[in-house]
Design a protein around this motif. Structure first.
Motif, PDB file in Angstrom:
ATOM      1  N   ALA A  91      -5.476 -30.670 -33.801  1.00  0.00           N
ATOM      2  CA  ALA A  91      -5.124 -31.883 -34.538  1.00  0.00           C
ATOM      3  C   ALA A  91      -4.551 -31.552 -35.916  1.00  0.00           C
ATOM      4  O   ALA A  91      -3.638 -32.237 -36.405  1.00  0.00           O
ATOM      5  N   GLN A  92      -5.061 -30.505 -36.535  1.00  0.00           N
ATOM      6  CA  GLN A  92      -4.584 -30.137 -37.862  1.00  0.00           C
ATOM      7  C   GLN A  92      -3.198 -29.511 -37.833  1.00  0.00           C
ATOM      8  O   GLN A  92      -2.418 -29.666 -38.773  1.00  0.00           O
ATOM      9  N   THR A  93      -2.877 -28.820 -36.747  1.00  0.00           N
ATOM     10  CA  THR A  93      -1.603 -28.084 -36.702  1.00  0.00           C
ATOM     11  C   THR A  93      -0.492 -28.827 -35.972  1.00  0.00           C
ATOM     12  O   THR A  93       0.660 -28.403 -36.012  1.00  0.00           O
ATOM     13  N   ASN A  94      -0.822 -29.934 -35.302  1.00  0.00           N
ATOM     14  CA  ASN A  94       0.190 -30.674 -34.547  1.00  0.00           C
ATOM     15  C   ASN A  94       0.031 -32.175 -34.812  1.00  0.00           C
ATOM     16  O   ASN A  94      -0.236 -32.961 -33.914  1.00  0.00           O
ATOM     17  N   GLY A  95       0.221 -32.550 -36.072  1.00  0.00           N
ATOM     18  CA  GLY A  95      -0.080 -33.920 -36.449  1.00  0.00           C
ATOM     19  C   GLY A  95       1.082 -34.742 -36.953  1.00  0.00           C
ATOM     20  O   GLY A  95       0.873 -35.796 -37.543  1.00  0.00           O
ATOM     21  N   ASP A  96       2.328 -34.297 -36.732  1.00  0.00           N
ATOM     22  CA  ASP A  96       3.490 -35.039 -37.248  1.00  0.00           C
ATOM     23  C   ASP A  96       4.233 -35.709 -36.098  1.00  0.00           C
ATOM     24  O   ASP A  96       5.401 -35.451 -35.853  1.00  0.00           O
ATOM     25  N   PHE A  97       3.536 -36.594 -35.421  1.00  0.00           N
ATOM     26  CA  PHE A  97       4.039 -37.201 -34.190  1.00  0.00           C
ATOM     27  C   PHE A  97       5.364 -37.941 -34.390  1.00  0.00           C
ATOM     28  O   PHE A  97       6.296 -37.791 -33.594  1.00  0.00           O
ATOM     29  N   LEU A  98       5.483 -38.726 -35.440  1.00  0.00           N
ATOM     30  CA  LEU A  98       6.682 -39.545 -35.599  1.00  0.00           C
ATOM     31  C   LEU A  98       7.902 -38.738 -36.006  1.00  0.00           C
ATOM     32  O   LEU A  98       9.029 -39.121 -35.694  1.00  0.00           O
ATOM     33  N   ASN A  99       7.718 -37.632 -36.706  1.00  0.00           N
ATOM     34  CA  ASN A  99       8.872 -36.879 -37.197  1.00  0.00           C
ATOM     35  C   ASN A  99       9.247 -35.690 -36.322  1.00  0.00           C
ATOM     36  O   ASN A  99      10.401 -35.532 -35.959  1.00  0.00           O
ATOM     37  N   ASP A 100       8.259 -34.845 -35.962  1.00  0.00           N
ATOM     38  CA  ASP A 100       8.631 -33.701 -35.129  1.00  0.00           C
ATOM     39  C   ASP A 100       8.176 -33.840 -33.684  1.00  0.00           C
ATOM     40  O   ASP A 100       8.417 -32.959 -32.863  1.00  0.00           O
ATOM     41  N   GLY A 101       7.513 -34.952 -33.363  1.00  0.00           N
ATOM     42  CA  GLY A 101       7.241 -35.264 -31.959  1.00  0.00           C
ATOM     43  C   GLY A 101       5.932 -34.757 -31.410  1.00  0.00           C
ATOM     44  O   GLY A 101       5.584 -35.073 -30.270  1.00  0.00           O
ATOM     45  N   ALA A 102       5.179 -33.987 -32.180  1.00  0.00           N
ATOM     46  CA  ALA A 102       3.948 -33.395 -31.656  1.00  0.00           C
ATOM     47  C   ALA A 102       2.734 -34.031 -32.320  1.00  0.00           C
ATOM     48  O   ALA A 102       2.532 -33.891 -33.522  1.00  0.00           O
ATOM     49  N   GLY A 103       1.940 -34.734 -31.516  1.00  0.00           N
ATOM     50  CA  GLY A 103       0.711 -35.337 -32.004  1.00  0.00           C
ATOM     51  C   GLY A 103      -0.436 -34.972 -31.091  1.00  0.00           C
ATOM     52  O   GLY A 103      -0.244 -34.502 -29.969  1.00  0.00           O
ATOM     53  N   VAL A 104      -1.661 -35.197 -31.563  1.00  0.00           N
ATOM     54  CA  VAL A 104      -2.858 -34.876 -30.787  1.00  0.00           C
ATOM     55  C   VAL A 104      -3.803 -36.068 -30.825  1.00  0.00           C
ATOM     56  O   VAL A 104      -4.015 -36.676 -31.888  1.00  0.00           O
ATOM     57  N   CYS A 105      -4.335 -36.417 -29.664  1.00  0.00           N
ATOM     58  CA  CYS A 105      -5.426 -37.381 -29.598  1.00  0.00           C
ATOM     59  C   CYS A 105      -6.612 -36.702 -28.911  1.00  0.00           C
ATOM     60  O   CYS A 105      -6.489 -35.590 -28.386  1.00  0.00           O
ATOM     61  N   LEU A 106      -7.747 -37.364 -28.926  1.00  0.00           N
ATOM     62  CA  LEU A 106      -8.973 -36.793 -28.382  1.00  0.00           C
ATOM     63  C   LEU A 106      -9.281 -37.432 -27.031  1.00  0.00           C
ATOM     64  O   LEU A 106      -9.043 -38.623 -26.827  1.00  0.00           O
ATOM     65  N   ILE A 107      -9.810 -36.622 -26.104  1.00  0.00           N
ATOM     66  CA  ILE A 107     -10.227 -37.148 -24.809  1.00  0.00           C
ATOM     67  C   ILE A 107     -11.591 -36.568 -24.447  1.00  0.00           C
ATOM     68  O   ILE A 107     -11.891 -35.420 -24.791  1.00  0.00           O
ATOM     69  N   MET A 108     -12.405 -37.375 -23.817  1.00  0.00           N
ATOM     70  CA  MET A 108     -13.667 -36.892 -23.271  1.00  0.00           C
ATOM     71  C   MET A 108     -13.898 -37.567 -21.929  1.00  0.00           C
ATOM     72  O   MET A 108     -13.254 -38.574 -21.608  1.00  0.00           O
ATOM     73  N   PRO A 109     -14.794 -37.045 -21.104  1.00  0.00           N
ATOM     74  CA  PRO A 109     -14.978 -37.579 -19.758  1.00  0.00           C
ATOM     75  C   PRO A 109     -15.460 -39.030 -19.752  1.00  0.00           C
ATOM     76  O   PRO A 109     -16.133 -39.493 -20.677  1.00  0.00           O
ATOM     77  N   VAL A 110     -15.117 -39.724 -18.690  1.00  0.00           N
ATOM     78  CA  VAL A 110     -15.710 -41.026 -18.397  1.00  0.00           C
ATOM     79  C   VAL A 110     -17.065 -40.782 -17.744  1.00  0.00           C
ATOM     80  O   VAL A 110     -17.181 -39.991 -16.800  1.00  0.00           O
ATOM     81  N   TYR A 111     -18.081 -41.449 -18.250  1.00  0.00           N
ATOM     82  CA  TYR A 111     -19.402 -41.377 -17.638  1.00  0.00           C
ATOM     83  C   TYR A 111     -19.745 -42.728 -17.020  1.00  0.00           C
ATOM     84  O   TYR A 111     -19.612 -43.775 -17.666  1.00  0.00           O
ATOM     85  N   SER A 112     -20.149 -42.695 -15.760  1.00  0.00           N
ATOM     86  CA  SER A 112     -20.565 -43.905 -15.060  1.00  0.00           C
ATOM     87  C   SER A 112     -21.991 -44.250 -15.468  1.00  0.00           C
ATOM     88  O   SER A 112     -22.726 -43.397 -16.007  1.00  0.00           O
ATOM     89  N   PRO A 113     -22.443 -45.472 -15.205  1.00  0.00           N
ATOM     90  CA  PRO A 113     -23.844 -45.800 -15.466  1.00  0.00           C
ATOM     91  C   PRO A 113     -24.802 -44.849 -14.746  1.00  0.00           C
ATOM     92  O   PRO A 113     -25.863 -44.505 -15.294  1.00  0.00           O
ATOM     93  N   GLU A 114     -24.440 -44.397 -13.555  1.00  0.00           N
ATOM     94  CA  GLU A 114     -25.288 -43.462 -12.816  1.00  0.00           C
ATOM     95  C   GLU A 114     -25.343 -42.109 -13.515  1.00  0.00           C
ATOM     96  O   GLU A 114     -26.414 -41.484 -13.608  1.00  0.00           O
ATOM     97  N   ASP A 115     -24.189 -41.635 -14.018  1.00  0.00           N
ATOM     98  CA  ASP A 115     -24.168 -40.387 -14.789  1.00  0.00           C
ATOM     99  C   ASP A 115     -25.060 -40.502 -16.020  1.00  0.00           C
ATOM    100  O   ASP A 115     -25.848 -39.592 -16.339  1.00  0.00           O
ATOM    101  N   PHE A 116     -24.914 -41.608 -16.711  1.00  0.00           N
ATOM    102  CA  PHE A 116     -25.645 -41.800 -17.971  1.00  0.00           C
ATOM    103  C   PHE A 116     -27.151 -41.800 -17.750  1.00  0.00           C
ATOM    104  O   PHE A 116     -27.913 -41.249 -18.562  1.00  0.00           O
ATOM    105  N   ALA A 117     -27.571 -42.379 -16.650  1.00  0.00           N
ATOM    106  CA  ALA A 117     -29.008 -42.458 -16.370  1.00  0.00           C
ATOM    107  C   ALA A 117     -29.638 -41.081 -16.202  1.00  0.00           C
ATOM    108  O   ALA A 117     -30.838 -40.902 -16.444  1.00  0.00           O
ATOM    109  N   GLN A 118     -28.822 -40.085 -15.838  1.00  0.00           N
ATOM    110  CA  GLN A 118     -29.354 -38.740 -15.613  1.00  0.00           C
ATOM    111  C   GLN A 118     -29.568 -37.964 -16.915  1.00  0.00           C
ATOM    112  O   GLN A 118     -30.414 -37.072 -16.968  1.00  0.00           O
ATOM    113  N   ALA A 119     -28.800 -38.295 -17.961  1.00  0.00           N
ATOM    114  CA  ALA A 119     -28.908 -37.531 -19.210  1.00  0.00           C
ATOM    115  C   ALA A 119     -28.502 -38.398 -20.396  1.00  0.00           C
ATOM    116  O   ALA A 119     -27.538 -38.104 -21.104  1.00  0.00           O
TER     117      ALA A 119
END
Length: 460
Positions: free
Chosen positions: A193-221
């Motif tokens: 994110a720090q090194t690729n953050g000029d999305f509008l000008n040079d075209g490279a941006g970073v966003c964050l992603i993490m897994p989707v957890y179902s209610p069944e997944d959540f109940a386990q941990a």
């Protein structure tokens, strides 16, 4: 100051009035649009370079809100065996890929997007929540550098794998085993994110992603998952990142709201078989939904895109490219979206051409918080512009431009692509070494298959 004028074109503006202007002029200076209107109302600067738009439909650069880095090389493996394909992706991405693999794939998918009129795309750095390539910054940096080379925009979704940890990877130099922790991935995402953050000008941006957890997944941990969500949101807030997820269904959006990971900065892909609570959570939070009508998840379940739009939820369109049975042709995905919902409701007017065009232009720009700069042809916005050659049998007679684009056009009709005011493709010709990009892609796939003993997946 460099000035350009697109003249005598049919402009689908996607502005607030959704104007479609025959014999239009579109002016842009440097990287910004300065005027859009009928030819008689927009004077041409004497120094403007004129781009003849006769027999062309001109529209904003298309935005693909969900696709996968890596899949450009693996898209056909397994000959329709989805399980074999998915396992091959995980093996190659985590244990059999090199810097040359990620560079070749990024250039290939970037070239395909450029030639399809996609000027902006969200690309997940890997195949899914079990094998994001964030053990090191190298794969992400290579993808971002390829984005700059091609001249388009990529919001690179750098992410966190599904628990439990640690995960075992093979280093990109293939020299050692890597034990990857959740904290390691957080650090890599922060550095990207720090090194690729000029999305509008040079075209490279970073966003964050993490897994989707179902209610069944959540109940386990529950405590582990809450702690990971808190850590991810702390990182997102610290760097001002967007947040995306891949694979919501059946109660998982309502759970995400409960976990504190929804907001107007979030956009959620697939989102099939949603409960009323899921839909209400999306509405309350201001999160956007990314509909992928051509994806396998949309075969196994249904995204209620028309219903979400009707209740005021922002819905964007994604290709889920490029595997195992789909590419980056957003025109095909627009048509698929129309037919998908019309068949469900048995009503040919449930979604209309303007709706699906909104979903891959202005509504997609809203999903990434860029509607002030992208998604329509309006003064002040970035000059991201696509021109379609309509002088073709399947696009003739020259009438009904909205229907023409959403129901009859395809990626091969894209004639000219302009990004940031720079002409990146004209008459389907680019300044890129296209043959070299193709040859490198073929060579790197074959090398990866040989390393991983997967060459049998090339047999249909």
């Amino acid at each position: 100051m460099t000035s350009h004028a697109i003249t005598h074109t049919t402009a689908i503006t996607m502005d607030a009035e959704r104007r479609v202007i025959d014999n239009a002029t579109v002016l842009f200076e440097n990287d910004r649009i300065t005027a859009v209107g009928p030819a008689g109302e927009v004077p041409l600067p004497a120094t403007a370079e004129v781009i003849d738009g006769r027999d062309m439909i001109t529209l904003p650069g298309l935005i693909d809100s969900h696709a996968h880095a890596g899949h450009g090389l693996t898209r056909n493996l397994g000959g329709g065996d989805g399980d074999a394909w998915f396992q091959a992706c995980e093996t190659i991405y985590t244990r059999g890929s090199t810097p040359a693999f990620w560079q070749a794939e990024a250039r290939l998918s970037g070239l395909e997007r450029l030639k399809a009129g996609i000027t902006t795309c969200t690309m997940l750095l890997g195949g899914g929540a079990d094998h994001y390539r964030t053990d090191t910054v190298e794969a992400g940096n290579l993808h971002s550098e390829a984005t700059r080379e091609i001249g388009i925009r990529t919001m690179l979704a750098a992410g966190l794998n599904r628990r439990p940890f640690p995960k075992t990877y093979r280093s990109l130099d293939l020299d050692r085993e890597v034990s990857l922790s959740f904290e390691d991935q957080l650090e890599v995402c922060a550095e990207l994110a720090q090194t690729n953050g000029d999305f509008l000008n040079d075209g490279a941006g970073v966003c964050l992603i993490m897994p989707v957890y179902s209610p069944e997944d959540f109940a386990q941990a529950p405590e582990d998952i809450r702690a990971m969500c808190r850590a991810a949101m702390d990182l997102r807030e610290k760097h001002g990142l967007l947040f995306t997820q891949d694979g919501h269904r059946s109660g998982s959006i309502a759970l995400a709201e409960n976990l504190g990971i929804l907001g107007p900065w979030a956009y959620l892909s697939h989102s099939v078989d949603l409960t009323p609570e899921d839909m209400a959570a999306a509405k309350r939070s201001g999160a956007s939904i990314v509909h992928n009508p051509s994806a396998i998840m949309s075969v196994l379940g249904r995204c209620p895109a028309p219903e979400l739009r009707e209740m005021g939820v922002n819905v964007a369109l994604g290709s889920d490219a490029a595997a195992p049975d789909r590419g980056y042709d957003m025109f095909r995905h627009m048509a698929q979206c129309l037919h998908y919902h019309r068949r469900h409701f048995r009503d040919p007017e449930v979604m209309m051409p303007r709706d699906v065009l909104e979903m891959c232009t202005i509504d997609a720009a809203k999903a990434i918080g860029m509607e002030a700069d992208l998604g329509s042809l309006e003064p002040g916005k970035k000059a991201d512009i696509v021109m379609l050659d309509r002088r073709k049998p399947h696009l003739y007679p020259p009438m009904m431009p909205l229907t023409t684009v959403a129901q009859f056009a395809n990626a091969a009709d894209v004639h000219t692509v302009i990004v940031n005011g720079e002409v990146r493709m004209r008459d389907r010709k680019t300044a890129l070494d296209e043959a070299g990009i193709l040859d490198a892609a073929a060579g790197e796939l074959n090398a990866a298959l040989a390393r991983c003993d997967l060459s049998h997946l090339l047999v249909e």
